[in-house]
Each structure stands twice: as structure tokens, then as C-alpha cells.
Design an enzyme around this catalytic site. Structure first.
Site, PDB file in Angstrom:
ATOM      1  N   HIS A 158     -17.128  28.472  19.713  1.00 17.26           N
ATOM      2  CA  HIS A 158     -15.665  28.409  19.615  1.00 17.26           C
ATOM      3  C   HIS A 158     -15.021  27.931  20.909  1.00 17.26           C
ATOM      4  O   HIS A 158     -13.857  27.552  20.918  1.00 17.26           O
ATOM      5  CB  HIS A 158     -15.110  29.788  19.247  1.00 17.26           C
ATOM      6  N   ASP A 366      -9.544  24.934  26.654  1.00 18.67           N
ATOM      7  CA  ASP A 366      -9.549  25.724  25.421  1.00 18.67           C
ATOM      8  C   ASP A 366     -10.389  24.995  24.384  1.00 18.67           C
ATOM      9  O   ASP A 366     -10.234  23.784  24.226  1.00 18.67           O
ATOM     10  CB  ASP A 366      -8.106  25.839  24.885  1.00 18.67           C
TER      11      ASP A 366
HETATM   12  C1  GDG Z   1     -11.158  31.215  20.640  1.00 15.18           C
HETATM   13  C2  GDG Z   1     -11.165  29.964  21.527  1.00 15.18           C
HETATM   14  C3  GDG Z   1     -10.471  28.607  19.536  1.00 15.18           C
HETATM   15  C4  GDG Z   1      -2.367  35.743  19.653  1.00 15.18           C
HETATM   16  N1  GDG Z   1      -1.514  36.734  19.991  1.00 15.18           N
HETATM   17  C5  GDG Z   1      -1.290  37.454  18.884  1.00 15.18           C
HETATM   18  C6  GDG Z   1      -2.042  36.892  17.842  1.00 15.18           C
HETATM   19  N2  GDG Z   1      -2.689  35.848  18.339  1.00 15.18           N
HETATM   20  C7  GDG Z   1      -3.543  34.977  17.525  1.00 15.18           C
HETATM   21  C8  GDG Z   1      -3.011  33.572  17.446  1.00 15.18           C
HETATM   22  C9  GDG Z   1      -4.282  32.798  17.093  1.00 15.18           C
HETATM   23  C10 GDG Z   1      -5.364  33.619  17.795  1.00 15.18           C
HETATM   24  O1  GDG Z   1      -4.825  34.893  18.081  1.00 15.18           O
HETATM   25  C11 GDG Z   1      -5.753  32.996  19.121  1.00 15.18           C
HETATM   26  O2  GDG Z   1      -6.512  31.872  18.854  1.00 15.18           O
HETATM   27  P1  GDG Z   1      -6.668  30.707  19.917  1.00 15.18           P
HETATM   28  O3  GDG Z   1      -7.394  29.612  19.258  1.00 15.18           O
HETATM   29  O4  GDG Z   1      -5.332  30.279  20.387  1.00 15.18           O
HETATM   30  O5  GDG Z   1      -7.455  31.317  21.161  1.00 15.18           O
HETATM   31  P2  GDG Z   1      -8.696  32.351  21.419  1.00 15.18           P
HETATM   32  O6  GDG Z   1      -8.359  33.720  21.062  1.00 15.18           O
HETATM   33  O7  GDG Z   1      -9.063  32.142  22.847  1.00 15.18           O
HETATM   34  O8  GDG Z   1      -9.874  31.827  20.458  1.00 15.18           O
HETATM   35  C12 GDG Z   1     -10.167  28.935  21.009  1.00 15.18           C
HETATM   36  C13 GDG Z   1     -10.600  29.877  18.720  1.00 15.18           C
HETATM   37  O9  GDG Z   1     -11.544  30.781  19.296  1.00 15.18           O
HETATM   38  C14 GDG Z   1     -11.058  29.579  17.296  1.00 15.18           C
HETATM   39  O10 GDG Z   1     -12.231  28.823  17.281  1.00 15.18           O
HETATM   40  O11 GDG Z   1      -9.413  27.826  19.023  1.00 15.18           O
HETATM   41  O12 GDG Z   1     -10.222  27.754  21.771  1.00 15.18           O
HETATM   42  O13 GDG Z   1     -10.879  30.309  22.881  1.00 15.18           O
HETATM   43  O14 GDG Z   1      -4.524  32.829  15.706  1.00 15.18           O
HETATM   44  O15 GDG Z   1      -1.980  33.472  16.506  1.00 15.18           O
HETATM   45  N3  GDG Z   1      -2.039  37.366  16.578  1.00 15.18           N
HETATM   46  C15 GDG Z   1      -1.264  38.452  16.327  1.00 15.18           C
HETATM   47  N4  GDG Z   1      -0.510  39.056  17.306  1.00 15.18           N
HETATM   48  C16 GDG Z   1      -0.479  38.581  18.588  1.00 15.18           C
HETATM   49  O16 GDG Z   1       0.232  39.126  19.439  1.00 15.18           O
HETATM   50  N5  GDG Z   1      -1.230  38.948  15.078  1.00 15.18           N
END
Ligand code: GDG
Length: 481
Positions: A158, A366
Site C-alpha cells: 500500500h 504517499d
Molecule cells: C495507506 C497508504 C494508500 C482519515 N482520517 C479520518 C478517516 N480517514 C480515512 C480517509 C482515508 C483513509 O483514512 C486514509 O487513507 P490514505 O490513503 O489517505 O492514507 P493511509 O492511511 O496512509 O493509507 C496510502 C492507502 O494505504 C490505501 O492503499 O492510499 O498511500 O499510506 O479513507 O478518509 N476516516 C474517518 N475519520 C477520520 O478522522 N472515518
């Protein structure tokens, strides 16, 4: 068709798979439901040795079993807090300066992978396919192979795969890549990540890579591919619209008193570029006096991994920066940055995205960044906000309608904010439509189904085979003669 076994560091709870937690849980659960299967991993609990060695705990939902196990304090410290999050995470995000390497932690990482693999074996059936997720579990397939498991095993990373010069900083880099080569299929988020992996195989493992993603190294044959993770954009659009007249949105609107809104949401992590983002917002207030008092940045940053020192440091730094900038530009009735260290309900977040004029997503590195995709999907197509996106997010390769920025260039980011805040409606609509098309074309279902299709098509090692490249070639020669 055989069952699907999903292995990830953390397992979603059956409730989380029903939609409110995160798209990924819903997407993976969808695949599990199709074939029946098991989702296996850590429960998130730190437990005594006796409890850890019992189990796993099983919970079923239709044809899907959620199998979870606790970790002992020592395993948690070495495998999770140590090697996974204090070595692999920083190095894979190009932050060698924040990484440490401790032999005991690495030994613990391998030990826990072998222990988890051993626990899973009892739940496996011969024609199951196994899909392992992320950097915590690099040696997992090798541990299964060592116990004689011959099922197809795929791995999806990821996070970014670093270029070899960066990876070499981890002393056991070769052992890690050798472990990766025990998978039949490795999926990456972007071409750059796949290229970096191939580069390592060629230059540091005397491996070979062919144009169609077949690779051979350390005496094993494997396939690699790019599978860009997505979201279900129409679900997000529908939910954000449904929530737009809820009280929290009305409260926010009222408190903004007509000011423009820039929204950012990230786990509190140094890879997300929050400090640089705050400084770019400060540059906007400094260089464009007309925006002082007229624009607010809402940064939601729920804390994660707060027992890892580097995460305590970034939290302190952000509190300092938010305080400093607010001290400089606040008025009696105006606070430029609203910095919220809290977790919000998923659909609430999407409706806040819809309410804002700019989505400001500027990670330093990222794998993909789902927030960028969620931001686009949550917009009102008749009056969409503008996404300002880092060139170092995997999502930048797909979202051509976004304003792409370099997160190390605070003036460049400030200029992108100026442009986004002043962008005419027809340009906003055009950019939004381009990005929505990209999101629909490559949604979460496409990501999941294409990975699983490719994994199912990997030839199985012949019975009694050790799965080595040499043996596989011999099997093919025998079959052809
Ligand atoms: C890893 C990789 C890759 C965030 N704050 C809250 C919340 N979130 C949710 C977001 C999003 C998820 O968490 C975060 O996903 P990201 O992709 O932005 O980042 P990582 O957590 O680092 O994820 C990344 C991912 O895996 C998938 O392969 O894209 O690059 O690092 O869905 O909306 N959700 C809630 N409350 C929050 O305060 N409910």
C-alpha cells in the site's frame, strides 16, 4: 473457485465492513463474500502470552470468517512499533533521517510473521488463494512456504517502494527482497514503485525482469503488476450529498460566516506533509492580504502510532506551527487554522469535503492517498471544489484535473491555493469531470478484481515441488514434451 484468504496487520470488524469505516474494508469484504473465506490478522489488542498463544478468535458473518489474534507486549514492540513503523515505514517514505534499525526488532518482525503464518495454516484449505497486505507482512509468504504451503500467495504494497539507494539503508534489505520473491504476485500502487523494485532485482539481486512483469531472482519466479487502489466514487457522492444538510455542516457553515474553506484530512503522520502545508497556508496569508480573515484551513488529523517517538515529535511540531500562525493572523472573530486532532465519522468527513472550496492534499510521499480521491468524489458536480495535490502522492498520476504541487515549495503551493480559490466555475466543473471519470474507470472494485484475477492465473507449483524457478521451468518442459 477456491476461497479467498486475506491477511493484513489489522482486520476490520464485521461492523466496519458495512460501510462506515473506510472504503478499503468494504472493498476487501466484497471480495471475501463472493467466494467465502477468511480475514486473518492482529486484533489490535496487546495480550498476555497465554492469550496470544490460544486462538485465533473466530467470528463469522455469512461465509466470511474474521480470525484475529492478540500480540504480546514484546511482539507488539518489536514487530509493530519497532521494525514495521520505526524502520520500514520511514525508509519506504524516503525518511532515512527518521528511521532506526535494531537487530532485535528485525528478529521480532520475522518471528511474529512466522508465528502468524503458523496460526493461519490451521485455517487453510488446499485451493484457497491468499492475499497478504502491506509492509508489516513482507516475510509472511516465506514463512508459509517453509511450512510446506503451496497455495497461490499474492502481496499488495500500500505504501511506496523506495528506490534501491534508499532501500540499501535497511541492513537486511537483501533478506527482505528475497522474502518478497516468495510471493507469486506482487502488486504496487504506481509504475514508479514497480520500477524501483525491478531496479533492485536487476542491480542488487542479479535478477531478471521481462517486459510483461515476470521476474526471476533468488531462485524464484514471480510476477509483478501495478494496481492503483481506488474508491467507490458514486457511493461517496451519494453519501456526501445526503449528509449536506445535517447539523454539523450547518454549524460549520454558520461559523465560517461566508469565508472560503480549505479542507485537509490525514492521519497525523510525518509522511503527509502537514508542517509544509501549514507554512504554505501561512504564505497565502502573508502574500495575499485580501485573504486574511476570508479563508479558513480546517485540518483534521486523528493521531496514529502515538507511542512511536517520531509521531510524538510531529504532533508537537504541528501544535507549535498552528499556534504560531494563528497567533500571527487571528482576529477576535477569526482563527485561520482549525487544527483538530480527532477522528470523525466517515460520512461527516465527506460532507465537509463537499462544503469546501479547496481540498489541500500534500503528502511528501504517499503510496496512493485515498483522501485525494474521496475529496473529488464528494464534490457537488454543479459547484465543485478544487483539489490541490502533491506530485508525490500516487493519486497524482491519475487525477489530471487537480492542481499538482511540489510539497517542498511553499510559494508554489501558495500560488496553487490562490489559483484554486479564484478558479471560475466552468474550469472547476471541467477539472472535476475529468477526475470523476478517472475515479469511475478505476474504482476500488477494479483494483480488487484485477489483482485477484491475476493472482488466480498464476500457474500453481506442481505437487511435491519446492516452488523454485528451476523446478517450475522443469515442470513446464515436462508438460510440453
Ligand atoms: C495507506 C497508504 C494508500 C482519515 N482520517 C479520518 C478517516 N480517514 C480515512 C480517509 C482515508 C483513509 O483514512 C486514509 O487513507 P490514505 O490513503 O489517505 O492514507 P493511509 O492511511 O496512509 O493509507 C496510502 C492507502 O494505504 C490505501 O492503499 O492510499 O498511500 O499510506 O479513507 O478518509 N476516516 C474517518 N475519520 C477520520 O478522522 N472515518
Amino acid at each position: 473457485m477456491g476461497r479467498l484468504i486475506v491477511v493484513s496487520n489489522r482486520v476490520a470488524t464485521p461492523t466496519e465492513t458495512k460501510g462506515s469505516a473506510g472504503g478499503l474494508a468494504v472493498g476487501v469484504f466484497g471480495a471475501l463474500k463472493d467466494t467465502g473465506g477468511v480475514w486473518f490478522g492482529w486484533s489490535g489488542d496487546v495480550v498476555s502470552e497465554t492469550v496470544a498463544n490460544a486462538g485465533p478468535t473466530l467470528e463469522t458473518d455469512g461465509t466470511v470468517t474474521f480470525a484475529t489474534t492478540g500480540l504480546t507486549r514484546k511482539d507488539y514492540d518489536q514487530y509493530y512499533r519497532g521494525f514495521s513503523n520505526a524502520t520500514l515505514w520511514p525508509v519506504f517514505h524516503y525518511r532515512n533521517d527518521l528511521a532506526r534499525y535494531e537487530r532485535e526488532e528485525y528478529a521480532g518482525y520475522r518471528r511474529v510473521n512466522a508465528w502468524l503464518a503458523h496460526k493461519l495454516i490451521k485455517l487453510l484449505e488446499p485451493d484457497d488463494i491468499i492475499w497478504v497486505h502491506d509492509y508489516h507482512l513482507i516475510p509472511f509468504a516465506e514463512a508459509l512456504r517453509a511450512e510446506g504451503i503451496r497455495n497461490r500467495i499474492g502481496f499488495f504494497l500500500h505504501i511506496p517502494f523506495p528506490s534501491p539507494q534508499i532501500l540499501l539503508n535497511i541492513p537486511p534489505h537483501e533478506e527482505l527482497v528475497k522474502s518478497l520473491c516468495c510471493y507469486d504476485l506482487i502488486g504496487f500502487q504506481t509504475e514508479n514503485d514497480e520500477l524501483a523494485f525491478h531496479d533492485y532485482l536487476r542491480r542488487h539481486a542479479r535478477g531478471t525482469v521481462s517486459g510483461d512483469g515476470h521476474a526471476e531472482a533468488f531462485g524464484r519466479e514471480l510476477r509483478t503488476g501495478v494496481y492503483r487502489i481506488g474508491v467507490f466514487p458514486d457511493d461517496i457522492a451519494e453519501q456526501s450529498k445526503r449528509y449536506e444538510s445535517r447539523q454539523h455542516v450547518l454549524d460549520l457553515k454558520q461559523s465560517l460566516e461566508g469565508r472560503k474553506l480549505i479542507m485537509s484530512v490525514d492521519r497525523l503522520d510525518y509522511s503527509k506533509g502537514l508542517v509544509e502545508r501549514f507554512r504554505a497556508f501561512e504564505a497565502l496569508l502573508e502574500r495575499s492580504p485580501e485573504w486574511r480573515g476570508n479563508v479558513t484551513l480546517v485540518q483534521i488529523a486523528p493521531p496514529t502510532r502515538s507511542d512511536v517517538t517520531t509521531y510524538q515529535d510531529i504532533r508537537q511540531q504541528l501544535e507549535y506551527e498552528a499556534g504560531r500562525i494563528n497567533g500571527k493572523y487571528s482576529g477576535l472573530d477569526y482563527t485561520p487554522i482549525r487544527y483538530l486532532n480527532q477522528q470523525y465519522d466517515r460520512w461527516k468527513l465527506m460532507s465537509l469535503f463537499r462544503e469546501s472550496q479547496v481540498g489541500f492534499v500534500t503528502p511528501l510521499h504517499d503510496g496512493m492517498n485515498l483522501v485525494a480521491k474521496e475529496y473529488v468524489a464528494a464534490q457537488n458536480p454543479d459547484d465543485p471544489g478544487v483539489l490541490v495535490l502533491s506530485m508525490f502522492a500516487g493519486a497524482a498520476a491519475e487525477l489530471e484535473g487537480a492542481l499538482i504541487v511540489n510539497p517542498h515549495d511553499s510559494i508554489g503551493m501558495c500560488e496553487a491555493l490562490q489559483r484554486a480559490l479564484a478558479m471560475p466555475l466552468d474550469e472547476r466543473k471541467r477539472r472535476h469531470e475529468i477526475d470523476m471519470q478517472a475515479l469511475r474507470k478505476n474504482d476500488l472494485g477494479v483494483w480488487r478484481d484485477s489483482f485477484l484475477r491475476d493472482l488466480r492465473s498464476v500457474p500453481l507449483a506442481a505437487p511435491g515441488s519446492d516452488g523454485s524457478a528451476e523446478k517450475k521451468k522443469q515442470d513446464r518442459r515436462d508438460a510440453a514434451s
